[in-house]
Design a protein around this motif. Structure first.
Motif, mmCIF file in Angstrom:
data_model
loop_
_atom_site.group_PDB
_atom_site.id
_atom_site.type_symbol
_atom_site.label_atom_id
_atom_site.label_comp_id
_atom_site.label_asym_id
_atom_site.label_seq_id
_atom_site.Cartn_x
_atom_site.Cartn_y
_atom_site.Cartn_z
ATOM 1 N N GLY A 127 0.828 -1.200 0.000
ATOM 2 C CA GLY A 127 0.000 0.000 0.000
ATOM 3 C C GLY A 127 0.855 1.240 0.000
ATOM 4 O O GLY A 127 1.992 1.217 0.493
ATOM 5 N N TYR A 129 0.233 5.843 -0.526
ATOM 6 C CA TYR A 129 -0.454 7.054 -1.009
ATOM 7 C C TYR A 129 -1.958 6.835 -1.163
ATOM 8 O O TYR A 129 -2.553 7.154 -2.181
ATOM 9 C CB TYR A 129 0.241 7.587 -2.286
ATOM 10 C CG TYR A 129 1.697 7.743 -1.982
ATOM 11 C CD1 TYR A 129 2.115 8.743 -1.092
ATOM 12 C CD2 TYR A 129 2.648 6.828 -2.432
ATOM 13 C CE1 TYR A 129 3.439 8.842 -0.695
ATOM 14 C CE2 TYR A 129 3.972 6.920 -2.040
ATOM 15 C CZ TYR A 129 4.356 7.923 -1.169
ATOM 16 O OH TYR A 129 5.653 7.996 -0.755
ATOM 17 N N ARG A 163 -0.892 -4.286 5.730
ATOM 18 C CA ARG A 163 0.370 -5.015 5.490
ATOM 19 C C ARG A 163 0.249 -6.474 5.962
ATOM 20 O O ARG A 163 1.180 -7.038 6.527
ATOM 21 C CB ARG A 163 1.552 -4.357 6.205
ATOM 22 C CG ARG A 163 1.919 -2.990 5.684
ATOM 23 C CD ARG A 163 2.414 -3.052 4.241
ATOM 24 N NE ARG A 163 2.990 -1.792 3.836
ATOM 25 C CZ ARG A 163 2.298 -0.736 3.417
ATOM 26 N NH1 ARG A 163 0.977 -0.799 3.339
ATOM 27 N NH2 ARG A 163 2.919 0.374 3.069
ATOM 28 N N ASP A 196 0.729 14.000 1.006
ATOM 29 C CA ASP A 196 1.806 14.321 0.059
ATOM 30 C C ASP A 196 1.260 14.612 -1.349
ATOM 31 O O ASP A 196 1.817 15.429 -2.082
ATOM 32 C CB ASP A 196 2.801 13.158 -0.054
ATOM 33 C CG ASP A 196 3.685 13.056 1.180
ATOM 34 O OD1 ASP A 196 3.794 14.053 1.908
ATOM 35 O OD2 ASP A 196 4.264 11.978 1.403
ATOM 36 N N ARG A 222 8.328 9.345 -3.856
ATOM 37 C CA ARG A 222 9.079 8.175 -3.367
ATOM 38 C C ARG A 222 10.581 8.380 -3.538
ATOM 39 O O ARG A 222 11.358 8.023 -2.661
ATOM 40 C CB ARG A 222 8.654 6.907 -4.120
ATOM 41 C CG ARG A 222 7.280 6.406 -3.736
ATOM 42 C CD ARG A 222 7.041 5.033 -4.343
ATOM 43 N NE ARG A 222 7.765 4.003 -3.616
ATOM 44 C CZ ARG A 222 7.242 3.250 -2.652
ATOM 45 N NH1 ARG A 222 5.985 3.399 -2.302
ATOM 46 N NH2 ARG A 222 7.964 2.337 -2.042
ATOM 47 N N LYS A 225 12.044 10.469 -0.802
ATOM 48 C CA LYS A 225 11.981 9.974 0.580
ATOM 49 C C LYS A 225 12.605 8.615 0.791
ATOM 50 O O LYS A 225 13.038 8.292 1.890
ATOM 51 C CB LYS A 225 10.499 9.834 0.990
ATOM 52 C CG LYS A 225 9.902 11.070 1.549
ATOM 53 C CD LYS A 225 8.609 10.708 2.260
ATOM 54 C CE LYS A 225 7.888 11.968 2.675
ATOM 55 N NZ LYS A 225 6.600 11.689 3.267
ATOM 56 N N LEU A 226 12.546 7.781 -0.260
ATOM 57 C CA LEU A 226 12.915 6.375 -0.073
ATOM 58 C C LEU A 226 14.141 6.037 -0.904
ATOM 59 O O LEU A 226 14.228 6.439 -2.072
ATOM 60 C CB LEU A 226 11.744 5.473 -0.482
ATOM 61 C CG LEU A 226 10.456 5.672 0.331
ATOM 62 C CD1 LEU A 226 9.290 4.957 -0.326
ATOM 63 C CD2 LEU A 226 10.645 5.154 1.753
ATOM 64 N N GLY A 236 12.408 -1.126 2.076
ATOM 65 C CA GLY A 236 11.277 -0.203 2.276
ATOM 66 C C GLY A 236 11.056 0.022 3.764
ATOM 67 O O GLY A 236 12.001 -0.066 4.564
ATOM 68 N N SER A 237 9.822 0.308 4.130
ATOM 69 C CA SER A 237 9.514 0.504 5.555
ATOM 70 C C SER A 237 9.909 -0.757 6.314
ATOM 71 O O SER A 237 9.482 -1.845 5.947
ATOM 72 C CB SER A 237 8.025 0.731 5.762
ATOM 73 O OG SER A 237 7.600 1.901 5.125
ATOM 74 N N VAL A 260 2.740 12.057 15.368
ATOM 75 C CA VAL A 260 1.895 12.016 14.162
ATOM 76 C C VAL A 260 0.936 10.834 14.288
ATOM 77 O O VAL A 260 1.364 9.689 14.444
ATOM 78 C CB VAL A 260 2.764 11.878 12.881
ATOM 79 C CG1 VAL A 260 1.876 11.794 11.643
ATOM 80 C CG2 VAL A 260 3.737 13.059 12.748
ATOM 81 N N GLY A 274 7.731 6.022 11.730
ATOM 82 C CA GLY A 274 8.894 6.830 11.339
ATOM 83 C C GLY A 274 9.084 7.996 12.305
ATOM 84 O O GLY A 274 10.213 8.315 12.702
ATOM 85 N N ASP A 278 12.241 8.507 14.757
ATOM 86 C CA ASP A 278 12.905 9.808 14.602
ATOM 87 C C ASP A 278 12.998 10.506 15.967
ATOM 88 O O ASP A 278 14.064 11.012 16.369
ATOM 89 C CB ASP A 278 12.044 10.635 13.624
ATOM 90 C CG ASP A 278 12.776 11.808 13.019
ATOM 91 O OD1 ASP A 278 13.939 12.030 13.386
ATOM 92 O OD2 ASP A 278 12.166 12.508 12.171
ATOM 93 N N GLN A 296 14.291 9.238 6.055
ATOM 94 C CA GLN A 296 13.051 8.560 6.479
ATOM 95 C C GLN A 296 13.448 7.501 7.499
ATOM 96 O O GLN A 296 14.033 6.475 7.147
ATOM 97 C CB GLN A 296 12.345 7.975 5.240
ATOM 98 C CG GLN A 296 11.310 6.905 5.447
ATOM 99 C CD GLN A 296 10.115 7.340 6.275
ATOM 100 O OE1 GLN A 296 10.256 7.570 7.483
ATOM 101 N NE2 GLN A 296 8.960 7.433 5.649
ATOM 102 N N LEU A 298 11.915 5.329 9.025
ATOM 103 C CA LEU A 298 11.245 4.026 8.984
ATOM 104 C C LEU A 298 12.004 3.018 8.121
ATOM 105 O O LEU A 298 11.685 1.837 8.099
ATOM 106 C CB LEU A 298 9.829 4.246 8.423
ATOM 107 C CG LEU A 298 8.781 3.172 8.583
ATOM 108 C CD1 LEU A 298 8.733 2.652 10.016
ATOM 109 C CD2 LEU A 298 7.419 3.697 8.173
ATOM 110 N N GLU A 333 8.157 -5.295 9.425
ATOM 111 C CA GLU A 333 7.363 -5.594 8.228
ATOM 112 C C GLU A 333 7.976 -6.746 7.431
ATOM 113 O O GLU A 333 7.262 -7.656 7.017
ATOM 114 C CB GLU A 333 7.242 -4.323 7.379
ATOM 115 C CG GLU A 333 6.030 -4.303 6.495
ATOM 116 C CD GLU A 333 6.009 -3.122 5.539
ATOM 117 O OE1 GLU A 333 6.582 -3.249 4.441
ATOM 118 O OE2 GLU A 333 5.421 -2.093 5.885
#
Ligand code: EPU
Length: 337
Positions: A127, A129, A163, A196, A222, A225-226, A236-237, A260, A274, A278, A296, A298, A333
């Protein structure tokens, strides 16, 4: 059957590991051949797609690795309410997104640039956005590794969650997904709710972007950030965003009012993992050869020459510090093996 295969090129973290035995799967018949082989049939199996959601901390000695390379992309039903697209599990997910757009069949653009294969997409219900695979899923074909039978599962039987799916629970290690069918609804409607993307709309002044524009925006967001696994190893995350009760959320806001958090339809809250990581000061930090991505928190990265054990050590240290400060247990994950 291949023997003593390095798995380093086959995992996006670029972690060193060896498979004692690996079979390339291009069809259901290939799976059955492995199951019918007296030397291989009873051995545990490890299904490998694009290797974008796995952390190898050891060699795979007992397991037979099934490397899924089933190919093909076709529109199997171009109906009035949806187009049904069937793709081989070994196709790269991003290629599927591009191919459907090129066919004039939008609907997957929010899921652009997600690493990994089409067959892995339902396993963790990818998944991004504002869209999840389950929103565009029709059905899939798999071979049951216990019975050897071909099965077709619809969305309900895949038990999708955040997920999560039946392939991470009751069917974990039990099914080889060979083909996935996607339903692309007609008429197409943009999914622009994610912050975003709303920001991109404001920045560009494009109020009604077409699917190609959303695809371009998602790719740009992406990329900013990634990290691209081709440049810096990563999966990824690394952690799921934790879901907590309203009481727990209040408790955390009490500890830090800036946390957040998003209200979910069921009244619970999703916290930005994340942000939590952080806030614990991990961004840009390194342990051994594994680190936390500077853009990022995460995303854990291979700074070059990392082992899976180092990635796991870093992940555990992050989990402990987030638990110590916020009382939240972060769940990894990727599959850690
Ligand atoms: N944040 C920080 N510091 C950080 C990272 C994030 O303060 O170091 C804050 C951000 O400012 C933002 C919030 O946390 O307010 C959420 O960050 P972001 O929008 O980047 O999304 P995410 O929750 O970190 C999730 C998915 C991603 C997906 C994006 C976009 C999970 C575990 N991750 O990330 O999925 O691309 O949303 O939808 O759900 C993946 O699963 O591999 C993946 C990349």
């Amino acid at each position: 059957m291949q023997h003593h295969v390095s798995l380093k090129p086959f995992n996006t973290f670029g972690l060193p590991a060896t498979a004692r035995r690996m079979a390339v799967i291009t069809s259901d018949a290939d799976v059955r051949r492995v199951l019918d082989d007296p030397r291989l049939g009873r051995a545990p199996k490890f299904v490998l797609g694009g290797g974008s959601n796995v952390v190898f901390t050891r060699d795979l000695i007992d397991e037979v690795v099934l490397k899924v390379e089933v190919a093909g992309m076709a529109v199997v039903d171009d109906g009035a309410r949806a187009a049904i697209v069937e793709v081989g599990a070994g196709e790269r997910w991003h290629d599927v997104v591009c191919w459907t757009l090129a066919q004039g069949l939008p609907g997957l653009e929010n899921l652009a640039l997600i690493p990994g294969t089409a067959g892995a997409a339902p396993v963790q219900n990818i998944g991004a956005y504002g869209l999840e695979l389950q929103d565009r899923f029709h059905s899939l074909d798999a071979v049951d590794l216990v019975t050897g039978r071909a099965v077709t599962l619809d969305a309900a039987r895949c038990e999708f969650g955040y997920r999560d799916s039946v392939f991470k629970r009751a069917l974990a290690g039990r099914a080889v997904i060979t083909r996935v069918r996607l339903a692309l609804p007609k008429p197409w409607q943009p999914v622009l709710g994610y912050l975003d993307l709303a920001r991109k709309q404001q920045e560009t002044g494009v109020a009604e972007p077409d699917a190609q524009t959303i695809f371009d925006w998602v790719c740009a967001i992406r990329r900013a950030k990634l990290p691209d696994p081709a440049d810096i190893g990563n999966a990824g995350s690394f952690f799921k965003n934790p879901i907590v009760s309203p009481e727990q959320c209040q408790d955390i806001i009490g500890r830090d009012p800036h946390v957040v958090h998003y209200l979910l339809p069921d009244g619970r809250y999703k916290l930005a993992a994340g942000w939590l990581i952080d806030a614990c000061g991990w961004k840009g930090k390194t342990i051994g050869h594994a680190g936390v991505y500077a853009q990022q928190a995460l995303v854990l990265v291979n700074r070059g020459g990392a082992s899976g054990a180092e990635v796991r050590t870093l992940a555990t240290a992050i989990q402990e510090s987030v638990y110590g400060r916020f009382g939240i247990r972060l769940e990894a994950e990727p599959v850690i093996i």
